[in-house]
Motif scaffolding. Structure first.
Motif: not given
Length: 145
Positions: A33-42, A72-83
């Protein structure tokens, strides 16, 4: 609210965190995934723990075949990511089904804004109701240090 959605075909979507396969998610994202290359497992495990997660599962085997998470804060905002949809099952509409399931799960919350960022999958998200931001000049991002 049920945490499992049956979709046409041989798959189902679940937001049950106990069903996730964190090792598989990390492998997908950190290597393909171009946006997460090299992301650590932790780091990936912390991201999963702090998010609303969705998995697409093969109903016959129970195997995780796609993943998305929402910050998300479950009230005002959410960010969909890592699809991410496993390469072996791409082209079956699972990305669109996953984005739609996220949209439907968030709808009752009455969020003011649900965002995502993509380099090339605009068509997938447009089918689920996403559109380009009309006023991008208002948005800013903190620069990495």
């Amino acid at each position: 609210m049920s945490d499992t959605i049956v979709i046409p075909g041989e798959y189902e979507i679940s937001s049950d965190p106990a069903r996730l396969d964190p090792a598989r998610i990390h492998l997908w994202l950190s290597t393909d995934a171009y946006w997460a290359l090299g992301r650590s497992r932790e780091q990936q495990d912390r991201a999963i723990a702090g998010s609303l997660n969705f998995g697409v599962y093969d109903r016959a085997s129970g195997e995780l075949v796609a993943y998305a998470r929402v910050v998300t804060d479950h009230a005002t905002f959410a960010y969909l990511c890592d699809v991410y949809v496993d390469r072996a099952v791409r082209g079956k509409g699972l990305g669109t089904a996953l984005a739609g399931a996220v949209r439907d799960r968030l709808a009752p919350l009455g969020l003011r804004r649900v965002l995502l960022a993509t380099d090339y999958a605009h068509g997938v998200y447009e089918k689920a109701g996403f559109a380009p931001i009309t006023d991008p000049e208002k948005w800013m991002a903190l620069k990495p240090q």
